[in-house]
Design a protein around this motif. Structure first.
Motif, PDB file in Angstrom:
ATOM      1  N   PRO A 209       0.822  -1.212   0.000  1.00 38.38           N
ATOM      2  CA  PRO A 209       0.000   0.000   0.000  1.00 38.38           C
ATOM      3  C   PRO A 209       0.856   1.262   0.000  1.00 38.38           C
ATOM      4  N   GLY A 210       0.223   2.394  -0.277  1.00 42.31           N
ATOM      5  CA  GLY A 210       0.889   3.681  -0.161  1.00 42.31           C
ATOM      6  C   GLY A 210       1.754   4.065  -1.336  1.00 42.31           C
ATOM      7  N   ARG A 211       1.625   3.371  -2.475  1.00 41.47           N
ATOM      8  CA  ARG A 211       2.434   3.702  -3.642  1.00 41.47           C
ATOM      9  C   ARG A 211       1.732   4.747  -4.511  1.00 41.47           C
ATOM     10  N   THR A 212       2.447   5.268  -5.469  1.00 47.23           N
ATOM     11  CA  THR A 212       1.864   6.271  -6.371  1.00 47.23           C
ATOM     12  C   THR A 212       0.853   5.613  -7.308  1.00 47.23           C
ATOM     13  N   PRO A 213      -0.089   6.400  -7.857  1.00 50.79           N
ATOM     14  CA  PRO A 213      -1.101   5.827  -8.766  1.00 50.79           C
ATOM     15  C   PRO A 213      -0.508   5.219 -10.025  1.00 50.79           C
ATOM     16  N   ALA A 215       2.366   3.599 -10.223  1.00 49.27           N
ATOM     17  CA  ALA A 215       3.419   2.646  -9.861  1.00 49.27           C
ATOM     18  C   ALA A 215       3.055   1.234 -10.295  1.00 49.27           C
ATOM     19  N   LEU A 216       4.046   0.503 -10.776  1.00 45.57           N
ATOM     20  CA  LEU A 216       3.948  -0.932 -11.005  1.00 45.57           C
ATOM     21  C   LEU A 216       4.914  -1.556 -10.015  1.00 45.57           C
ATOM     22  N   GLY A 217       4.359  -2.156  -8.963  1.00 44.81           N
ATOM     23  CA  GLY A 217       5.218  -2.577  -7.866  1.00 44.81           C
ATOM     24  C   GLY A 217       5.852  -1.341  -7.255  1.00 44.81           C
ATOM     25  N   TYR A 218       7.170  -1.394  -7.076  1.00 47.01           N
ATOM     26  CA  TYR A 218       7.892  -0.244  -6.529  1.00 47.01           C
ATOM     27  C   TYR A 218       8.496   0.645  -7.622  1.00 47.01           C
ATOM     28  N   VAL A 219       8.101   0.453  -8.873  1.00 46.51           N
ATOM     29  CA  VAL A 219       8.605   1.276  -9.973  1.00 46.51           C
ATOM     30  C   VAL A 219       7.501   2.227 -10.424  1.00 46.51           C
ATOM     31  N   ASP A 220       7.746   3.532 -10.297  1.00 51.93           N
ATOM     32  CA  ASP A 220       6.750   4.524 -10.696  1.00 51.93           C
ATOM     33  C   ASP A 220       6.856   4.789 -12.197  1.00 51.93           C
ATOM     34  N   GLY A 221       5.755   4.588 -12.916  1.00 48.99           N
ATOM     35  CA  GLY A 221       5.761   4.714 -14.368  1.00 48.99           C
ATOM     36  C   GLY A 221       6.048   6.115 -14.855  1.00 48.99           C
ATOM     37  N   LEU A 222       5.391   7.115 -14.254  1.00 45.54           N
ATOM     38  CA  LEU A 222       5.598   8.500 -14.686  1.00 45.54           C
ATOM     39  C   LEU A 222       7.024   8.938 -14.404  1.00 45.54           C
ATOM     40  N   GLY A 223       7.526   8.613 -13.216  1.00 44.79           N
ATOM     41  CA  GLY A 223       8.896   8.969 -12.883  1.00 44.79           C
ATOM     42  C   GLY A 223       9.894   8.315 -13.821  1.00 44.79           C
ATOM     43  N   PHE A 224       9.653   7.038 -14.154  1.00 41.38           N
ATOM     44  CA  PHE A 224      10.546   6.341 -15.076  1.00 41.38           C
ATOM     45  C   PHE A 224      10.582   7.017 -16.446  1.00 41.38           C
ATOM     46  N   LEU A 225       9.408   7.317 -16.996  1.00 38.12           N
ATOM     47  CA  LEU A 225       9.350   7.900 -18.342  1.00 38.12           C
ATOM     48  C   LEU A 225      10.069   9.237 -18.408  1.00 38.12           C
TER      49      LEU A 225
END
Length: 273
Positions: A209-213, A215-225
């Protein structure tokens, strides 16, 4: 909300550009910039300590795959990458990265950042005060020592969301490699660490719980891109600078970067809220 997202995007773009420069210049994957930067950005957005460090590390590992590929490609054009080291060390680094991803799910991130802070200070001392010709060996170790050191590099780098350069550059310079060749070759360690490390963080964080909307697991999609796109295009500039600088200056800059990173992480580990 729109202004907040625009500010977040701008901060991530700036972070990605700087991380790409660092990745190309020092072969360290850019994680030393991305992890603390993304950690503090998530804190500013109201995310609690629980999953925050894990998301910063997991996202950094995913971005490191892109920055390391770009960086090692640029260094290879200068003929500086020792591919024999990559072929013989990568299997053990991959193994260590998988172990690190598993361990990260059960160890608090703050303790790990404090540990790395101390290690980074020790490593920086060698680059500040060690003589360029100071060596522990004339060549990279093999056999059980290679397996142990390779696994250690992979595990620690995966735990902390960094490329293999922090440990790999130090090891290679102590084993007879020039700083320039060590930086170039260590850039390839980042791919071996980033792929299994990021996959581990995706798997172990799926139900947390508590991850960004995004996020895939502990990897945040928006941050990655955003981080990957920004860093990908700037990494070759850092690699070009690495081949135009005097070797002594490159050693000093690498050491300064380690010291700055160490104090930043130690402050967060012991004084963070």
């Amino acid at each position: 909300m729109t202004a907040e997202l625009a500010g977040l995007a701008a901060a991530l773009i700036a972070t990605g550009l700087f991380a790409g420069l660092i990745a190309g210049l020092f072969g360290i994957g850019g994680g030393v910039v991305m992890v603390p930067a993304f950690y503090f950005v998530l804190g500013a957005l109201g995310y609690e300590d629980g999953p925050r460090m894990h998301m910063a590390v997991g996202t950094s590992l995913a971005v490191i795959v892109a920055t390391s590929l770009r960086s090692v490609s640029a260094h290879a054009k200068h003929g500086a990458v020792d591919f024999s080291i990559l072929r013989t060390w990568v299997p053990w680094i991959v193994f260590g990265a998988l172990v690190g991803g598993f361990v990260a799910d059960i160890i608090p991130g703050r303790g790990l950042t404090g540990l790395f802070g101390f290690v980074a200070l020790l490593l920086s001392a060698q680059f500040f005060f060690g003589r360029p010709d100071w060596q522990l060996a004339s060549q990279m170790p093999g056999g059980a020592i290679r397996a142990g050191l390779g696994s250690f590099i992979g595990a620690m780098s995966s735990l902390l969301g960094i490329g293999g350069g922090v440990f790999g550059v130090t090891l290679m310079t102590l084993c007879g490699k020039s700083i320039r060749q060590a930086v170039a070759t260590a850039a390839g360690f980042g791919v071996a660490i980033g792929v299994p490390g990021a996959l581990s963080f995706v798997i172990w964080g799926l139900d947390e719980p508590g991850r960004t909307p995004t996020a895939l697991g502990y990897v945040d999609g928006l941050g990655f891109l955003i981080l990957a796109a920004s860093a990908f295009f700037i990494a070759p500039i850092g690699a070009k600078l690495a081949h135009s600088m005097p070797e002594t200056l490159l050693r000093r800059l690498f050491a300064i970067g380690l010291v700055a990173t160490a104090f930043s992480l130690l402050r967060e580990a012991f004084l963070g809220g």
